[in-house]
Design an enzyme around this catalytic site. Structure first.
Site, mmCIF file in Angstrom:
data_model
loop_
_atom_site.group_PDB
_atom_site.id
_atom_site.type_symbol
_atom_site.label_atom_id
_atom_site.label_comp_id
_atom_site.label_asym_id
_atom_site.label_seq_id
_atom_site.Cartn_x
_atom_site.Cartn_y
_atom_site.Cartn_z
ATOM 1 C CG HIS A 188 -2.381 1.140 0.732
ATOM 2 N ND1 HIS A 188 -1.343 2.094 1.664
ATOM 3 C CD2 HIS A 188 -2.940 1.110 0.882
ATOM 4 C CE1 HIS A 188 -2.695 2.975 1.495
ATOM 5 N NE2 HIS A 188 -3.917 2.481 0.892
ATOM 6 C CD GLU A 220 -2.712 4.839 3.820
ATOM 7 O OE1 GLU A 220 -2.818 4.098 4.350
ATOM 8 O OE2 GLU A 220 -3.303 5.590 3.271
#
Ligand code: PGA
Length: 251
Positions: A96, A98
């Protein structure tokens, strides 16, 4: 080639027990036959309780938001892919944005995580996507090609059926700015062309500010097979509406 539509909620580091129980109470009030896959990735801490609830409701599969590239040992604070598989967790999100940006996870590290998770029979949602600077510098396809080739290096052919991809332009995540359906379709078609095995059968999700009011325009596109949803997956009504849209769209 028919691919099943998946709506995947990425709850990130959100939800208390009270909110989780409200979520499922609300979900159960909205009776509707799901004709898509509905998956949720809560915080690791909440996986067992969600699995228990999901078992009783029967329609939602539970996954993790990340895992370690190692099975066991001195890795304080990490989430073992072996333990996830052992607990009957269905899938894991890997790479992801992030994780890539805040925790500096490289394509090389993500490749190890992908291979390890697949080796335990977990389904993997491997995330790719460009930043705004990269898009503006016309580097989108180059970045995607690199994330695909390095992150999926040495992917065993017999595990490819358990791989899903999520295209999440970083500039669209949590910003309210969705890629247009045309921008997303172009990226999805490119990503599919980069898959060396199982390409036509691989589910490719779009992620980045997906909401009940914009999902239809995305799902009608040929190469968009569902959505990875952050903010809108936290509210039962929105999550249900997303699954509702996915249930009526036939591919
Ligand atoms: P968002 O997040 O739907 O809140 O933009 C998507 C994601 O990060 O997976």
């Amino acid at each position: 080639m028919k691919r099943e539509i998946h709506i995947v909620g990425n709850w990130k580091m959100n939800q208390t027990m009270h909110e989780i129980s409200n979520f499922f109470v609300e979900m159960s009030k909205m009776k509707m036959e799901l004709k898509c896959k509905a998956w949720i990735a809560p915080q690791a801490l909440h996986i067992p309780i969600l699995k228990e609830i999901a078992f009783t409701t029967g329609s939602i599969q539970v996954g993790a938001q990340n895992c370690c590239e190692q099975d066991a040992g001195a890795f304080t604070g990490e989430i073992s892919p072996l333990a996830l598989a052992d607990m009957g967790v269905e899938f894991v999100i890997i790479g992801h944005s992030e994780r890539r940006t805040i925790y500096k996870e490289s394509n090389e590290l993500l490749n190890k995580k992908v291979l390890k998770a697949l080796s335990h029979g977990l389904k993997v949602i491997y995330c790719v996507g460009e930043t705004l600077e990269e898009r503006e510098a016309d580097l989108t396809l180059k970045v995607l090609a690199e994330q695909m080739s390095l992150g999926l290096k040495n992917l065993p052919e017999d595990k490819a059926a358990n791989l899903l991809i999520a295209y999440e332009p970083v500039w669209a995540i949590g910003t309210g700015k969705t890629a247009t359906a045309e921008q997303a379709e172009e990226a999805h078609a490119f990503i599919r062309s980069q898959l060396t095995t199982h390409a036509e059968r691989t589910v490719i999700l779009y992620g980045g500010s997906v909401k009940p009011d914009n999902i239809d325009s995305l799902l009608v596109k040929e190469n968009i097979d569902g959505a990875l949803v952050g903010g809108a997956s936290l509210k039962a009504q929105d999550f249900r509406a997303l699954c509702g849209s996915a249930s009526v769209i036939r591919k």
